[in-house]
Each structure stands twice: as structure tokens, then as C-alpha cells.
Design a protein around this motif. Structure first.
Motif, mmCIF file in Angstrom:
data_model
loop_
_atom_site.group_PDB
_atom_site.id
_atom_site.type_symbol
_atom_site.label_atom_id
_atom_site.label_comp_id
_atom_site.label_asym_id
_atom_site.label_seq_id
_atom_site.Cartn_x
_atom_site.Cartn_y
_atom_site.Cartn_z
ATOM 1 N N TYR A 22 -44.378 1.897 -28.702
ATOM 2 C CA TYR A 22 -43.954 3.142 -28.046
ATOM 3 C C TYR A 22 -43.998 4.289 -29.050
ATOM 4 O O TYR A 22 -44.037 4.080 -30.267
ATOM 5 N N SER A 98 -44.194 6.967 -10.017
ATOM 6 C CA SER A 98 -43.673 8.307 -10.311
ATOM 7 C C SER A 98 -42.311 8.394 -9.622
ATOM 8 O O SER A 98 -42.237 8.527 -8.411
ATOM 9 N N ASP A 115 -43.439 -3.555 -17.984
ATOM 10 C CA ASP A 115 -43.809 -2.796 -16.783
ATOM 11 C C ASP A 115 -45.169 -3.192 -16.214
ATOM 12 O O ASP A 115 -45.494 -2.794 -15.099
ATOM 13 N N THR A 131 -46.203 3.455 -19.658
ATOM 14 C CA THR A 131 -45.033 4.053 -19.025
ATOM 15 C C THR A 131 -44.566 5.250 -19.842
ATOM 16 O O THR A 131 -44.436 5.153 -21.062
ATOM 17 N N ILE A 133 -41.259 7.705 -19.958
ATOM 18 C CA ILE A 133 -39.913 7.981 -19.423
ATOM 19 C C ILE A 133 -39.406 9.240 -20.100
ATOM 20 O O ILE A 133 -39.409 9.354 -21.336
ATOM 21 N N THR A 146 -32.976 4.011 -22.475
ATOM 22 C CA THR A 146 -33.871 2.851 -22.469
ATOM 23 C C THR A 146 -33.771 2.143 -23.813
ATOM 24 O O THR A 146 -33.671 2.792 -24.855
ATOM 25 N N CYS A 184 -39.557 12.755 -24.232
ATOM 26 C CA CYS A 184 -39.996 11.576 -23.489
ATOM 27 C C CYS A 184 -40.517 10.553 -24.476
ATOM 28 O O CYS A 184 -40.759 10.873 -25.640
ATOM 29 N N THR A 208 -39.761 8.750 -14.576
ATOM 30 C CA THR A 208 -40.864 8.005 -15.189
ATOM 31 C C THR A 208 -42.153 8.265 -14.443
ATOM 32 O O THR A 208 -42.168 8.355 -13.214
ATOM 33 N N ASN A 209 -43.223 8.449 -15.204
ATOM 34 C CA ASN A 209 -44.582 8.442 -14.666
ATOM 35 C C ASN A 209 -45.298 7.302 -15.363
ATOM 36 O O ASN A 209 -45.219 7.175 -16.584
ATOM 37 N N GLN A 210 -45.969 6.474 -14.576
ATOM 38 C CA GLN A 210 -46.657 5.329 -15.166
ATOM 39 C C GLN A 210 -48.119 5.369 -14.744
ATOM 40 O O GLN A 210 -48.440 5.847 -13.648
#
Ligand SMILES: O=C(O)CCC(=O)C(=O)O
Length: 278
Positions: A22, A98, A115, A131, A133, A146, A184, A208-210
Motif C-alpha cells: 500500500y 465505489s 479485496d 483499492t 480508501i 483501516t 487516501c 472507497t473506489n476500487q
């Protein structure tokens, strides 16, 4: 290109994702954008409670965020995020989810999960989805930020030599991703993580947008979630993210035609048109 985009080192962020799973973008949203996000969510808040332990009985999720307010479309195609994802995903990658996630006081920690675990291919493997967030409220360990297991994106299947077997041992490796409001993180879909427990008396709001490979099935079916008339008004990039595009040579076609034709005024499904002609 704005200053934040020009200064963004996508390669450095990509290297961080490759190393630890990440990366954090501290200035993802400015104060004006945060205010627009809050205003966009406000009409829908208070009525979407989790229906199971994973969604979280004390967690509110508002799905299909990109259809809720224009700011969510801008954020879904944010140029720095697009540049970062292009380092991992094939051209034409898709939005797969989303949604907002408000973890309310008293919520317990989620089960550890990945995810993109529903793409049932053996690990270790490249992530099929990524992902993002974003913290609308500041993320703290106390309010349920998270929590991620760094390096877990490189682990094999349970039982693999590079993967701890004991849950307590894995939980001890969790890192709370504390971030200011507006920041984010972007994470490989193969990284183990969970939404934390909220031990404060205030909600923790995030969204979250994935994004997934253009050949993978998205979590949310955006074709049914919003009428084509609404997608028509969106940017060409947003339309492609929603799936109004093909993965060459013809994955995603509509009765042998390009799906973007469905956004042309007056379009009717070819089978209906052909029936009328026939
Ligand atoms: O809200 C969070 O911090 C994480 C939520 C999450 O991982 C999920 O719902 O899949």
C-alpha cells in the motif's frame, strides 16, 4: 496539469505498493473537495445499515457512489490515482466498487480479508484489483482506521512457507493506517486488511473506489445500477471506467457492437431494433 499532479511521483508510490502492499497519498482531497464529498453523501446518510458482520451491523455503506454527486466522478478518475494504477493494471481498467463506509461508534473490527479474493486464482499472484480508501474524517487507531498487514500481498495460499499460520501472529503484524482527513491510501487487492473497531463516540467516515483489470468481473454492476442516460453525461474516462468500452478484441461487446454506442441518444438494444426491422 495542476501542481499536485505535476509533483506526484507515481513510480515512487508504485514501488511502495510493490514493497509493502500500500501507499498513502496525504493530499488526495483539499478542504473544498472534502466539503463537496460531505454534501454529496448527506442526503443518503442514516438509512443504509450493514446487513451482516462483514458489512458491519454498526457500519453504513452508500453504494454506487459515482452516481450520487459529480465530486465522486472526479475523485474516481483523479489523475494521480489513474497514473498510479496504470503502473499495475492493463489499459481500460474498470471501476469495480465505489461506496462510502461510515464505521459508527461501538463497531467491532472486521474479519481480515483481501479485496480481490473472489478472483479465485492461486496466490502469490499479481493483484487483479486495487483499492483506494479515502479518509473523510481523520483516520485514527481509536476510531477504526483501516489496518493492513504490510507485505501480505506477497504471501502464498494458507500453508505456504512465507505465510504465518496463526491468526494471532498475523493480527500482531497489523499496521493502523492513521491519516488526516483528505488523505487516501491505495492498496493491492491481495493485501490482508480490515476496517478497525471504532472505540470513540464519533463516526469514522470514509469512501472507497476500487479498480480491476479490464477482463475481470466488477463487484458492482454499474450498467444496472444507473441508467445509461446518467452515464451519457459523464466524462469519456468515467464511461470507460464503468465498462462502456471493450477489452480487445471484443470482450464487453453488445450484440457485436461497441458498448459506447449504448450511450448515443436514441440507442435501443440491437436485438430490439432487429426484431422491429425483421
Ligand atoms: O473501512 C475500512 O477501513 C475497510 C473496509 C473494508 O476493508 C471492506 O469493507 O472491505
Amino acid at each position: 496539469m495542476d501542481l499536485a499532479t505535476a509533483a506526484f511521483d507515481a513510480d515512487a508510490h508504485a514501488a511502495e505498493i510493490r514493497r509493502q502492499g500500500y501507499t498513502i497519498i496525504p493530499d488526495f482531497m483539499d478542504a473544498g473537495t472534502l466539503a463537496a464529498v460531505r454534501a454529496g453523501l448527506a442526503p443518503f446518510q442514516g438509512s443504509h445499515h450493514g446487513r451482516n458482520d462483514f458489512e458491519g451491523f454498526l457500519t453504513e455503506r452508500i453504494y454506487t457512489l459515482v452516481a450520487r454527486a459529480p465530486v465522486f466522478q472526479d475523485l474516481a478518475e483523479e489523475p494521480r490515482v489513474m497514473a498510479l494504477l496504470e503502473r499495475f493494471l492493463q489499459p481500460g481498467f474498470l471501476l469495480t466498487a465505489s461506496q462510502s463506509i461510515q464505521i459508527n461508534p461501538g463497531e467491532t473490527a472486521q474479519n481480515l480479508h483481501t479485496d480481490d479474493g473472489f478472483y479465485r486464482l492461486p496466490r502469490p499472484r499479481p493483484a487483479i484489483s486495487f483499492t483506494l480508501i479515502a479518509a473523510v474524517d481523520a483516520f485514527t487507531h481509536a476510531n477504526g482506521c483501516t489496518e493492513v498487514v504490510p507485505g501480505s500481498h506477497l504471501w502464498g495460499e494458507p500453508g505456504a512457507p512465507n505465510r504465518p499460520t496463526d491468526l494471532a501472529e498475523i493480527e500482531a503484524m497489523l499496521v493502523p493506517l492513521e491519516m488526516p482527513a483528505g488523505a487516501c491510501f491505495v492498496m493491492a487487492g491481495t493485501a490482508l486488511h480490515r476496517g478497525g473497531a471504532n472505540r470513540t463516540d464519533r463516526p469514522r467516515l470514509a469512501f472507497t473506489n476500487q479498480y480491476c483489470e479490464p477482463w475481470a468481473r466488477p463487484q458492482e454492476n454499474f450498467f444496472l445500477a444507473m441508467p445509461p442516460e446518467e452515464a451519457r453525461a459523464m466524462s469519456p474516462r468515467m464511461q470507460k471506467l464503468l465498462g462502456y468500452d471493450i477489452w480487445p478484441s471484443f470482450m464487453g461487446m453488445v450484440t457485436g457492437s461497441h458498448p459506447a454506442k449504448a450511450l448515443e441518444p436514441g440507442w435501443i438494444p440491437p436485438v430490439v431494433a432487429q426484431r422491429r426491422e425483421g
